[in-house]
Write a protein that holds these residues in place. Structure first.
Motif, PDB file in Angstrom:
ATOM      1  N   TYR A 126       0.856  -1.189   0.000  1.00 46.02           N
ATOM      2  CA  TYR A 126       0.000   0.000   0.000  1.00 46.02           C
ATOM      3  C   TYR A 126       0.887   1.232   0.000  1.00 46.02           C
ATOM      4  CZ  TYR A 126      -3.621  -3.151   1.901  1.00 46.02           C
ATOM      5  OH  TYR A 126      -4.508  -4.188   2.101  1.00 46.02           O
ATOM      6  N   LEU A 132      -8.229  -1.331   0.442  1.00 50.54           N
ATOM      7  CA  LEU A 132      -8.765  -2.642   0.051  1.00 50.54           C
ATOM      8  C   LEU A 132     -10.228  -2.669   0.487  1.00 50.54           C
ATOM      9  CD1 LEU A 132      -7.720  -5.245  -1.278  1.00 50.54           C
ATOM     10  CD2 LEU A 132      -7.273  -6.125   1.019  1.00 50.54           C
ATOM     11  N   HIS A 135     -14.160  -7.368   1.858  1.00 50.59           N
ATOM     12  CA  HIS A 135     -14.207  -8.641   1.134  1.00 50.59           C
ATOM     13  C   HIS A 135     -14.163  -9.794   2.129  1.00 50.59           C
ATOM     14  CE1 HIS A 135      -9.896  -8.082   1.909  1.00 50.59           C
ATOM     15  NE2 HIS A 135      -9.811  -9.399   1.873  1.00 50.59           N
ATOM     16  N   ASP A 137     -12.296 -13.688   2.509  1.00 53.69           N
ATOM     17  CA  ASP A 137     -11.263 -14.545   1.922  1.00 53.69           C
ATOM     18  C   ASP A 137     -11.881 -15.921   1.774  1.00 53.69           C
ATOM     19  OD1 ASP A 137      -9.842 -12.258   2.568  1.00 53.69           O
ATOM     20  OD2 ASP A 137      -8.028 -13.372   3.029  1.00 53.69           O
ATOM     21  N   ILE A 147      -5.847 -17.788   8.898  1.00 53.05           N
ATOM     22  CA  ILE A 147      -4.979 -16.941   8.074  1.00 53.05           C
ATOM     23  C   ILE A 147      -4.118 -16.166   9.056  1.00 53.05           C
ATOM     24  CG2 ILE A 147      -4.946 -14.947   6.536  1.00 53.05           C
ATOM     25  CD1 ILE A 147      -7.417 -16.000   5.184  1.00 53.05           C
ATOM     26  N   PHE A 158      -7.632  -1.103   9.854  1.00 51.33           N
ATOM     27  CA  PHE A 158      -8.215  -2.356   9.397  1.00 51.33           C
ATOM     28  C   PHE A 158      -9.686  -2.355   9.778  1.00 51.33           C
ATOM     29  CE2 PHE A 158      -8.660  -7.073   9.883  1.00 51.33           C
ATOM     30  CZ  PHE A 158      -8.349  -7.406   8.569  1.00 51.33           C
ATOM     31  N   HIS A 191     -13.888  -7.967   5.750  1.00 48.01           N
ATOM     32  CA  HIS A 191     -12.841  -7.091   6.273  1.00 48.01           C
ATOM     33  C   HIS A 191     -12.251  -6.282   5.127  1.00 48.01           C
ATOM     34  CE1 HIS A 191     -11.010 -10.838   4.951  1.00 48.01           C
ATOM     35  NE2 HIS A 191      -9.947 -10.101   4.622  1.00 48.01           N
ATOM     36  N   ARG A 208       3.072   0.623   3.224  1.00 45.38           N
ATOM     37  CA  ARG A 208       2.725  -0.450   4.165  1.00 45.38           C
ATOM     38  C   ARG A 208       2.805  -1.769   3.401  1.00 45.38           C
ATOM     39  NH1 ARG A 208      -2.445  -3.259   5.225  1.00 45.38           N
ATOM     40  NH2 ARG A 208      -2.215  -4.316   7.235  1.00 45.38           N
ATOM     41  N   ARG A 214      -1.645 -18.339   4.031  1.00 46.10           N
ATOM     42  CA  ARG A 214      -2.856 -19.153   3.917  1.00 46.10           C
ATOM     43  C   ARG A 214      -2.536 -20.618   3.634  1.00 46.10           C
ATOM     44  NH1 ARG A 214      -6.135 -15.110   1.038  1.00 46.10           N
ATOM     45  NH2 ARG A 214      -5.337 -13.142   1.805  1.00 46.10           N
TER      46      ARG A 214
HETATM   47  C1  MD6 Z   1      -4.295  -6.144   4.709  1.00 42.90           C
HETATM   48  N1  MD6 Z   1      -5.567  -8.127   4.797  1.00 42.90           N
HETATM   49  O1  MD6 Z   1      -4.219  -6.117   5.923  1.00 42.90           O
HETATM   50  C2  MD6 Z   1      -5.277  -7.008   4.024  1.00 42.90           C
HETATM   51  N2  MD6 Z   1      -7.443 -11.127   4.984  1.00 42.90           N
HETATM   52  O2  MD6 Z   1      -3.574  -5.455   3.979  1.00 42.90           O
HETATM   53  C3  MD6 Z   1      -6.520  -9.002   4.504  1.00 42.90           C
HETATM   54  O3  MD6 Z   1      -7.244  -8.891   3.548  1.00 42.90           O
HETATM   55  C4  MD6 Z   1      -6.697 -10.137   5.418  1.00 42.90           C
HETATM   56  O4  MD6 Z   1      -5.339  -9.193   7.127  1.00 42.90           O
HETATM   57  C5  MD6 Z   1      -7.676 -12.187   5.761  1.00 42.90           C
HETATM   58  C6  MD6 Z   1      -7.128 -12.286   7.011  1.00 42.90           C
HETATM   59  C7  MD6 Z   1      -6.335 -11.295   7.486  1.00 42.90           C
HETATM   60  C8  MD6 Z   1      -6.103 -10.187   6.686  1.00 42.90           C
END
Ligand code: MD6
Ligand code: FE
Length: 219
Positions: A126, A132, A135, A137, A147, A158, A191, A208, A214
Motif C-alpha cells: 500500500y 482494500l 471482502h 477470503d 490466516i 483495518f 474485512h 505499508r 494461507r
Molecule cells: C491487509 N488483509 O491487511 C489485508 N485477509 O492489507 C486481509 O485482507 C486479510 O489481514 C484475511 C485475514 C487477514 C487479513
C-alpha cells in the motif's frame, strides 16, 4: 523471545487483543523477525515484482501484490484463483523462505492453532491512498486453517465486520510488527483496509506491506 529484547521507550512490546471469536491480534509479534524478514521480502520482490491486478469487474486494484509459496493468489478479468505459476514471468512463485514459515507458524501457535504450515503468502503493498474494499477470503478450499496476517511499515486502519457485507465494522490500527491470526468462527468475516494515510516509516519508507499466509488446499 522475551519482550525486553525489543522494547523501547514508547513501545509497550507484545500484547494480545481479541477482535472476535477466533480472531486475535498479537501486537509487535513480528518485531523479533524483522532483521531477517525484510531482506527476505526484498529478494522475493526482485524475482516477482509487485503488480496491480485487475479485478473480474475490470478495476485496477490500488494495492500492488505479489506472492511466494507453492501457489499464489491472482486476479484477472476471468476471476480470482490460486496459481502455481506467476502469470507475469511464467515461472513458479519464489519459495517461501524459512523465516516467513517460522513467523507464520509461531504466530498461529501463539493464537492456539498448532502445526500451521502455509502454502501461500500473499504480499500486499500500500502507498498512501491505496485501500482494500470489504471482502471475504473464500478462494481457499480449506477454511479449517487460520490466516496469519503480518503488518509492516506504515500503520493502517483495518475494518473488521461480520458474516454479512453490511454488518457493522470495527476499526483496528495495525502497526509495524503487528500480527493478526484469524480463523474458526470468524474465518469468513468481511474485512478491508481504509485508504492509507500519508507518512514515512523508519525502515520501509512511504508504504505499508502486509503478508497473509494461507492454507489453500485440503489437508
Ligand atoms: C491487509 N488483509 O491487511 C489485508 N485477509 O492489507 C486481509 O485482507 C486479510 O489481514 C484475511 C485475514 C487477514 C487479513
Ligand atoms: Fe482478506
Amino acid at each position: 523471545m522475551t519482550s525486553d529484547l525489543f522494547e523501547t521507550v514508547g513501545d509497550i512490546g507484545p500484547s494480545r487483543e481479541t477482535m472476535a471469536e477466533g480472531a486475535v491480534l498479537l501486537r509487535s509479534f513480528a518485531r523479533p523477525f524483522e532483521a531477517e524478514l525484510i531482506p527476505a521480502l526484498r529478494a522475493i520482490v526482485k524475482r516477482a515484482p509487485f503488480r496491480h491486478l485487475i479485478t473480474p469487474g475490470g478495476h485496477r486494484m490500488s494495492v500492488a501484490m505479489t506472492n511466494c509459496g507453492r501457489v499464489g493468489w491472482v486476479s484477472d478479468p476471468s476471476g480470482y484463483r490460486y496459481d502455481a505459476v506467476d502469470p507475469e514471468s511464467g515461472q513458479p512463485w519464489p519459495e517461501m523462505p524459512p523465516v516467513l514459515r517460522q513467523l507464520a507458524a509461531d504466530a498461529a501457535a501463539e493464537a492456539g492453532f498448532s502445526n500451521f504450515a502455509p502454502e501461500a503468502c500473499l504480499i500486499n503493498r500500500y502507498v498512501p491512498g491505496a485501500k482494500l474494499s470489504l471482502h471475504q477470503d473464500k478462494d481457499e478450499l480449506d477454511f479449517a486453517a487460520p490466516i496469519v496476517s503480518v503488518s509492516l511499515g506504515l500503520s493502517a486502519i483495518f475494518l473488521f465486520g461480520g458474516l454479512k457485507r453490511n454488518d457493522p465494522t470495527r476499526r483496528y490500527r495495525l502497526a509495524h510488527g503487528d500480527v493478526a491470526v484469524w480463523g474458526g468462527p470468524s474465518r469468513l468475516f468481511y474485512h478491508g483496509v481504509a485508504p492509507l494515510a500519508e507518512g514515512e516509516h523508519g525502515l520501509l519508507g512511504r508504504q505499508r506491506i502486509n503478508l497473509t499466509f494461507r492454507r489453500v488446499l485440503m489437508a
